[in-house]
Design a protein around this motif. Structure first.
Motif, PDB file in Angstrom:
ATOM      1  N   TYR A  20       0.804  -1.144  -0.031  1.00  0.00           N
ATOM      2  CA  TYR A  20       0.119   0.066  -0.073  1.00  0.00           C
ATOM      3  C   TYR A  20       0.808   1.323   0.075  1.00  0.00           C
ATOM      4  N   ILE A  72      -7.569   2.855  -0.810  1.00  0.00           N
ATOM      5  CA  ILE A  72      -7.654   1.676  -1.486  1.00  0.00           C
ATOM      6  C   ILE A  72      -8.676   0.895  -0.498  1.00  0.00           C
ATOM      7  N   TRP A  76      -9.920   1.366  -5.966  1.00  0.00           N
ATOM      8  CA  TRP A  76      -9.104   2.581  -5.267  1.00  0.00           C
ATOM      9  C   TRP A  76      -9.573   3.889  -6.236  1.00  0.00           C
TER      10      TRP A  76
END
Length: 863
Positions: A201, A219, A303
């Protein structure tokens, strides 16, 4: 000799220097110095602005210290603050003004008084019929008038500078695309180098901001009937925190997950569809994109990226966002499965019974992963042993699973490509030193196929002298192929631009050469004239040159197509007799027409040229004789095939294949065969344009061409064109006589003097009354002054000041009954759509012959 006579011969050298350099500031300084010398002035400033823009910026100035003072705000200023320049930009006409004349322009007068200027001269910079800026020169000497020669030379230099500015912009765009590819590659490497979700991430957020600047990034992952906020990157603490959940319904993320389609949003505060937008609006977010995370055709989340800037994102950005979304989804799923596998390995240490159950579940999980996962032990003496190999290694390499399990060296010494084994050995050394590593290299499968893989390995120390390597090997062959296709497409597009530009200038020259040759042969030189032979040879050379420029236009996809509905079987049958004579008696021609063959929409002459070029190449590859097969068939191209070929869409196509039993093409030569002027033939045996022409014609006709070859066996070319369901159209017969006469009035507009003089001569000899103009504004004035009827406007398409279509539109408002004939050797999309004439548009391709001109004029007038 006048100064004008001295300066004019130097202009080509200046032009070459200006248009060839990618260094814009260097070019601008050359322009400024040339302006100062040419016009004998003390000051020169180059401004950048376009007709549809209301702002202006200073690009360069002879006195750099004054550059910031010229604008009311840093960077750009309102064009209205420069009234004289605004007039020049809008009217496309150079203007100069003395101090005594400046009282009508208070702002100009103030500027001239402040700078102690006596004369101010501003002229436009034009590129492809568009003003891109202006050049301002000034003198503090006595008031003066600039001569016509001064204006002409200065305008030429200004337009050359405009070309350099636009070339610099194109260079920047190309550089930006290359930077994007590099960042995408770095992003892929960064998120694939780790199997920990938090690292993925953070790496994703860090690299994404280089591609898509944002103020907020989320996300979100699908968890049952809710959405989990897995990660958030924002400049403030507003909005949901990582770990929060919200319902799938009433959210933009939920909509994207449900439909599997990305969403581009330009004005979030005005969009009330989704409840979650309240948090985005509170954070000041105006623009945003929501993109699905897809793994093996399943949407696992989405996302979101948002910006406080209005209109921050474009459809191109959305395409990039989807590309990196697919990378992220793959990394997330691999990390999830890896985490699960690690947990199960840890459980093995607790109990033997739990270990057996865990191993079974572990095998089931790993068998579902498309990548190959391996676990290797590394002891003090660098002894390596495979602790675990996922079964996918068999699918990846084609070798039995046991070969790898019993022999650690089988992979580096047999499977890895010999040229890449040194690279793999360096990775092993880094891992032995305790460093994680990620590399790309080639494998040779058991069936001989070469494929690219990415090997990502992470080291874990398990004791004072022992380590365990956890690795993932991913097939990246498709990505490598797409990168190569993209780079090849960029190269072919750049060469195509150059080829089209060269053909444009040559077609004007060839129109004059071939036209006057035709007139001399038809009217003035009979068969007994001793000069006739020389003119005939000149005409033949001109026709050969015209054919070459036609091939250049075909490659650059700038030729004008006049498509018809065709049956490829009939095209092959009509050409078969000529093809048999062309290849000779030592080559057997076999035709295999497909049954119930679909129709195609294409220019019949261009398709015949494709077939002839392929047959000639096949003949030249079979000097000792052989078999040439021409085959047609209906084919369905599925998504798997078209995914590798960006220009195609899935569906039905008509295929034409040309197969020979000749010498074949070397593997290192095959990628270059469609490049212009590339040839393996001897000197004077070919132009190197045959296959380049084929490539351009097929591509412009919305098709695709494939080639396969084996040295000593032969070569097969296959091209595919979309199938259509329409009736066949008959081709028109070419007119070969001198051409019909008429009496109507024709307004002829052509900026090339020689072409205009030839065209006028031909029209007069065929009985027409001709009004002529060099530019659009002159044509408008002639139309206003002519009291009679003007039946036809014959105009070039691309001209300075005003294009042919723009002139026709303005004249038709005054003379609605007037017909229009466009003439050009190369044209942009002003009267075309993807190279095809718009409905109802009359067009004459340069170079044209006098009979061709006469027939086309009569045809348009009689329509």
């Amino acid at each position: 000799m006048t100064r004008y006579d001295e300066e004019l011969p130097a202009s080509p050298a200046v032009e070459a220097l200006i248009t060839a350099s990618p260094n814009l500031q260097y070019v601008l300084q050359i322009t400024i110095q040339e302006m100062l010398n040419l016009l004998s002035v003390e000051e020169c400033v180059i401004f950048y602005c376009k007709e549809n823009d209301s702002t202006v910026a200073v690009l360069a100035a002879s006195d750099p210290l004054r550059k910031p003072e010229m604008l009311s705000t840093p960077g750009r200023a309102a064009l209205a603050d420069f009234p004289l320049m605004q007039q020049v930009v809008l009217e496309r006409q150079a203007q100069h003004i003395t101090l005594s004349q400046a009282t009508a322009y208070p702002a100009v007068l103030a500027q001239m008084q402040a700078d102690q200027l006596k004369t101010l001269f501003v002229l436009p910079m034009e590129y492809q019929d568009q003003v891109v800026g202006a050049v301002q020169v000034a003198t503090r000497q006595a008031e003066r008038e600039f001569t016509i020669q001064d204006v002409a030379l200065a305008q030429l230099l200004a337009n050359q500078t405009a070309i350099a500015i636009e070339n610099a912009h194109l260079y920047v765009q190309t550089e930006r695309r290359a930077q994007q590819l590099a960042i995408l590659h770095e992003l892929d490497r960064a998120i694939s180098a780790t199997l920990h979700l938090d690292d993925i991430y953070h790496a994703f957020a860090r690299h994404t901001t280089r591609l898509l600047p944002y103020d907020r990034l989320l996300i979100n992952l699908l968890e049952g009937d809710h959405i989990l906020v897995a990660h958030i990157a924002a400049g403030d603490n507003s909005g949901p925190a990582a770990g929060a959940t919200f319902p799938v319904k009433s959210s933009a993320t939920g909509w994207v997950i449900a439909h599997g389609q990305p969403m581009l949003r330009h004005n979030i505060p005005a969009d009330t569809r989704f409840a979650e937008d309240e948090q985005l609006v509170a954070a000041g977010i105006h623009s945003g994109m929501v993109v699905p995370l897809r793994y093996k055709r399943e949407v696992i989340g989405a996302w979101l990226v948002g910006s406080r800037r209005r209109g921050a994102y474009t459809p191109d950005d959305l395409e990039i966002a989807q590309a990196i979304a697919d990378q992220l989804a793959n990394a997330i799923e691999n990390a999830r499965l890896y985490k699960q596998a690690r947990q199960e390995i840890a459980e093995r240490k607790q109990a033997e019974a739990a270990l057996r159950a865990s191993e079974e579940r572990f095998r089931q999980v790993i068998s579902s992963i498309s990548d190959w996962i391996y676990v290797t032990s590394l002891d003090e003496d660098d002894t390596k042993a495979n602790l675990y190999l996922s079964p996918h290694v068999e699918t990846l390499t084609g070798y039995p699973y046991e070969n790898f399990l019993t022999d650690w060296s089988f992979w580096p010494e047999v499977v890895i490509h010999p040229d890449d084994r040194a690279t793999a050995a360096e990775q092993t050394l880094r891992l032995a030193q305790g460093q994680n590593s990620e590399i790309e290299y080639r494998l040779i499968r058991a069936d001989g196929e070469v494929m690219w893989v990415r090997d990502s390995a992470r080291i874990e120390t398990t004791g004072p002298t022992s380590k365990i390597i956890y690795g993932v090997v991913s097939d990246i062959t498709q990505r490598k192929q797409l990168e190569a296709q993209f780079l090849q497409a960029q190269k072919m597009e750049a060469v195509g631009r150059l080829a089209g530009g060269v053909a444009h200038d040559f077609n004007n020259l060839l129109t004059v050469i071939n036209g006057y040759s035709e007139l001399l042969l038809q009217r003035y030189l009979d068969e007994q004239n001793p000069l006739r032979h020389y003119i005939e040879e000149m005409k033949k050379a001109g026709e050969r040159a015209a054919a070459l420029t036609g091939q250049l236009l075909a490659f650059s996809r700038k030729q004008v197509l006049q498509p018809k509905i065709l049956d490829l079987n009939e095209v092959v049958a009509d050409l078969e007799k000529m093809l048999r004579r062309l290849i000779g008696e030592d080559i057997e021609l076999v035709t295999k027409p497909g049954a119930n063959l679909g129709r195609i929409k294409a220019d019949p002459g261009q398709i015949e040229q494709v077939l002839l070029n392929l047959v000639v190449n096949a003949r030249d590859a079979m000097l000792g004789g052989g078999e040439l097969t021409i085959e047609t068939a209906n084919v369905m191209l599925d998504e798997a095939y078209t995914r590798q070929r960006m220009e195609l869409k899935p569906g039905w196509y008509v295929m034409l294949a040309v197969k020979d039993t000749g010498t074949g093409i070397e593997a290192d030569i095959l990628p270059h065969i469609f490049e212009p002027f590339f040839t393996t033939k001897g000197k004077f045996e070919g132009t190197g344009l045959g296959l380049a022409t084929v490539y351009g014609i097929v591509t412009q006709s919305n098709g695709h061409i494939d080639v396969s070859s084996q040295v000593g066996v032969g070569t097969t070319f296959k091209f595919f064109l979309p199938a259509v369901e329409q009736a066949i159209e008959l081709a028109e017969q070419e007119q070969m006589d001198e051409g019909p006469h008429g009496h109507e009035t024709i307004l002829l507009v052509e900026d090339e003097d020689l072409v205009r003089e030839l065209t006028r001569t031909v029209l007069l000899k065929h009985g027409y009354h001709v009004l002529e103009a060099a530019y659009g504004r002159e044509a408008l004035l002639i139309s206003q002054q002519h009291e009679g009827i003007i039946e036809l406007l014959a105009t070039d398409v691309v001209m300075p000041q005003m294009s042919g279509p723009e002139l026709a539109e303005r004249l038709r408002k005054l003379r609605p009954q007037m017909k229009v004939l466009y003439m050009s050797g190369y044209t942009e999309e002003t009267i075309l759509h993807h190279g095809v004439l718009e409905t109802g548009v009359a067009f004459l391709q340069k170079p044209f012959t006098p009979p061709g001109l006469a027939h086309k004029v009569r045809e348009v007038l009689d329509t």
